[in-house]
Design a protein around this motif. Structure first.
Motif, short mmCIF file in Angstrom:
data_model
loop_
_atom_site.label_atom_id
_atom_site.label_comp_id
_atom_site.label_asym_id
_atom_site.label_seq_id
_atom_site.Cartn_x
_atom_site.Cartn_y
_atom_site.Cartn_z
N ARG A 271 0.94 -1.05 0.04
CA ARG A 271 -0.32 -0.24 0.16
C ARG A 271 0.40 1.14 -0.17
O ARG A 271 0.51 2.46 -0.11
CB ARG A 271 -0.62 0.39 1.15
CG ARG A 271 -2.15 -1.37 1.20
CD ARG A 271 -2.51 -1.46 1.97
NE ARG A 271 -2.59 -0.31 3.28
CZ ARG A 271 -3.23 -0.51 5.13
NH1 ARG A 271 -2.85 -2.00 5.72
NH2 ARG A 271 -3.46 0.90 5.13
N TYR A 272 2.27 0.97 -0.04
CA TYR A 272 2.90 2.54 0.16
C TYR A 272 4.44 2.25 -0.42
O TYR A 272 4.86 0.99 -0.82
CB TYR A 272 3.59 2.39 1.35
CG TYR A 272 2.38 2.68 2.86
CD1 TYR A 272 1.96 3.83 2.72
CD2 TYR A 272 1.73 1.07 3.14
CE1 TYR A 272 0.65 3.48 4.21
CE2 TYR A 272 0.76 0.95 4.49
CZ TYR A 272 0.29 2.06 4.25
OH TYR A 272 -0.38 2.48 5.51
N ASP A 273 4.59 3.31 -1.25
CA ASP A 273 5.79 3.30 -2.05
C ASP A 273 6.94 2.89 -0.94
O ASP A 273 7.94 3.86 -0.16
CB ASP A 273 5.90 4.73 -2.74
CG ASP A 273 7.18 4.62 -3.76
OD1 ASP A 273 7.58 4.08 -4.42
OD2 ASP A 273 8.00 5.67 -3.11
N ARG A 274 8.10 2.00 -1.62
CA ARG A 274 9.30 2.14 -0.56
C ARG A 274 9.52 3.77 -0.24
O ARG A 274 10.18 3.66 0.67
CB ARG A 274 10.00 1.55 -0.76
CG ARG A 274 9.38 -0.24 -1.22
CD ARG A 274 10.09 -0.77 0.09
NE ARG A 274 8.40 -0.81 0.25
CZ ARG A 274 8.57 -0.43 1.64
NH1 ARG A 274 8.12 -0.85 2.64
NH2 ARG A 274 6.84 -0.75 1.52
N ALA A 275 9.80 4.58 -1.02
CA ALA A 275 10.89 5.41 -1.06
C ALA A 275 10.17 6.45 -0.66
O ALA A 275 10.60 7.33 0.94
CB ALA A 275 11.17 6.38 -2.29
N ALA A 276 8.58 6.31 0.18
CA ALA A 276 7.55 6.83 0.59
C ALA A 276 8.31 7.22 2.36
O ALA A 276 8.38 7.87 3.38
CB ALA A 276 6.35 7.33 0.60
N VAL A 277 8.44 5.17 2.71
CA VAL A 277 8.98 5.04 3.83
C VAL A 277 9.85 5.20 4.53
O VAL A 277 10.24 5.72 5.48
CB VAL A 277 8.95 3.53 3.54
CG1 VAL A 277 8.85 3.05 5.23
CG2 VAL A 277 7.21 3.05 3.35
N GLN A 278 11.06 5.15 3.14
CA GLN A 278 12.63 5.88 3.85
C GLN A 278 12.77 6.92 4.29
O GLN A 278 13.12 8.11 4.83
CB GLN A 278 12.68 5.67 3.13
CG GLN A 278 14.57 6.04 2.79
CD GLN A 278 15.47 5.51 1.78
OE1 GLN A 278 15.10 4.99 0.88
NE2 GLN A 278 16.78 5.94 1.46
N ALA A 279 11.90 8.32 2.91
CA ALA A 279 11.97 9.74 3.50
C ALA A 279 11.23 9.67 4.73
O ALA A 279 11.56 10.53 5.54
CB ALA A 279 10.83 10.09 2.55
N HIS A 280 9.63 8.91 5.18
CA HIS A 280 9.48 9.51 6.63
C HIS A 280 10.17 8.41 7.57
O HIS A 280 10.46 9.89 8.36
CB HIS A 280 7.99 8.53 6.49
CG HIS A 280 7.59 8.65 7.80
ND1 HIS A 280 6.08 9.57 7.91
CD2 HIS A 280 7.06 7.53 8.73
CE1 HIS A 280 5.99 9.38 9.27
NE2 HIS A 280 5.98 8.21 10.28
N VAL A 281 10.74 7.31 7.62
CA VAL A 281 11.72 7.22 8.60
C VAL A 281 12.82 8.08 8.77
O VAL A 281 13.37 8.50 10.28
CB VAL A 281 12.04 5.76 8.26
CG1 VAL A 281 10.76 5.09 8.30
CG2 VAL A 281 12.81 4.65 7.13
N GLN A 282 13.79 8.47 8.09
CA GLN A 282 14.77 8.70 7.85
C GLN A 282 14.60 10.72 8.18
O GLN A 282 15.64 11.39 9.20
CB GLN A 282 15.45 8.93 6.54
CG GLN A 282 15.57 7.40 6.55
CD GLN A 282 17.27 7.45 5.70
OE1 GLN A 282 17.24 7.92 4.33
NE2 GLN A 282 18.59 7.28 5.99
#
Length: 366
Positions: A271-282
């Motif tokens: 349901r989520y783009d990996r790049a968006a998850v990376q941007a969020h956690v970083q």
């Protein structure tokens, strides 16, 4: 706002969960997935066909997650098992060596060490040092994409070049990366990952990647009924044929229940783009590192997000007691190896930085 809905997870009320590098909370959907596994397991031959179909469907989904072909993906019980299978398959000779970081995780190093292979300790954060240490007898460069110890990200392209310079394998453990950042597994000859951290699965199954384009002749040294090609009965008088793809990593029954749980995790991930998850956690790691710096609390994690993963690590001689003190104040971090580790995922938010800092500073003062 969180990227993931925290209500999708079994996070106890009132707690801040920041230990994804150790264990992530369970998805509520996994209870239903495990119930479905129980039903399929209980329905005889037809149910067994469903179990096996779920394994093959999982391999295809994991291949897409890692941007590789389905046939390149196999399943093992753990990274340690996969690494052991690989190490046992190679024709080691006296004088052969492997380049590893002195702070590499045991699942990568222990199979090599017990095999008696010469280990050359080189800082993987310095690819030029790796290239300088490699020679004609270097058989492997083994590295975690992100260090479990200090969350340092390694330059896999530069390490690939160093390995290629002497014809060595590049073997990568993606455990501390897979699930929060995009993975291009084809950079490696072989790669592995646990699935109970950022992948949101449970223990019992791990990913094993075999780059068949780069290493077409690879074969494990041992086999079982699942990893060979058979008819109704194997002809043991003839030479047994291994499965033609990475299914040969799995010698016996796959761990079906963890596979069902991992399907539920992938339903969530997709349901989520990996790049968006990376941007969020970083964004969270950068914010916490800034707060630690302002408070005069040193971190062993590189401050540049291009050089670190989804965790922030603090070396401390009382790490275990500090993490216990944080838990008593409602913040679940991780301890071990002389450091406090605070790890983020999509269910965390910037609003949690304040309670993390409050719990940390209070526990440090205990």
């Amino acid at each position: 706002m969180p990227l993931f809905d925290p209500a999708d997870f079994l996070i106890p009320a009132g707690l801040v969960h920041v230990c994804a590098a150790g264990e992530t909370p369970v998805l509520h959907a996994q209870a239903m997935a495990l119930s479905r596994h129980a039903l399929d397991k209980s329905t005889g031959p037809a149910g067994r066909a469903k179990l096996d179909a779920e394994v093959e469907r999982l391999r295809a989904r994991l291949a897409a997650f890692w941007s590789v072909e389905t046939g390149d993906i196999g399943l093992v019980a753990s990274v340690a098992e996969g690494m052991s299978l690989l190490v046992e398959s190679l024709d080691w000779r006296p004088g052969d060596n492997v380049l590893v970081d002195r702070n590499e995780y045991a699942s990568v190093v222990a199979p090599l060490s017990l095999r008696g292979v010469e280990l050359r300790f080189v800082p993987m954060a310095e690819p030029e040092a790796v290239a300088a240490a490699a020679d004609a007898r270097t058989r492997m460069v083994a590295v975690s994409a992100v260090s479990y110890l200090d969350a340092r990200r390694h330059d896999l392209a530069a390490l690939r070049a160093a390995a290629d310079g002497v014809g060595a394998l590049l073997v990568v453990d993606f455990t501390q990366a897979s699930g929060w950042m995009p993975i291009e597994a084809s950079i490696a000859d072989f790669a592995f990952s646990a699935c109970y951290k950022w992948m949101l699965g449970i223990t019992g199954t791990a990913i094993a990647y075999w780059n068949r384009a780069r290493q077409p002749g690879w074969a494990p040294a041992t086999a079982g009924w699942y990893s060979i090609v058979t008819g109704p009965r194997p002809d043991y008088a003839a030479k047994l044929a291994l499965r033609p793809d990475a299914g040969r990593f799995t010698r016996g029954n796959p761990a079906h229940a963890p596979c069902y749980a991992l399907h539920a995790a992938l339903d969530h991930h997709e349901r989520y783009d990996r790049a968006a998850v990376q941007a969020h956690v970083q964004a969270l790691t950068v914010a916490l590192l800034a707060r630690l710096d302002a408070a005069g609390i040193p971190s062993i994690t590189p401050p540049d997000p291009r050089r670190h993963g989804a965790s922030v690590c603090i070396a401390h001689e009382r790490a275990s007691r500090v993490v216990e003190g944080m838990a008593a104040r409602g913040v679940l971090a991780w301890n071990g190896r002389g450091r406090i580790r605070i790890s983020f995922h999509g269910y965390n938010t910037l609003s949690q930085i304040d309670p993390i800092m409050c719990a940390l500073t209070a526990a440090l003062s205990d």
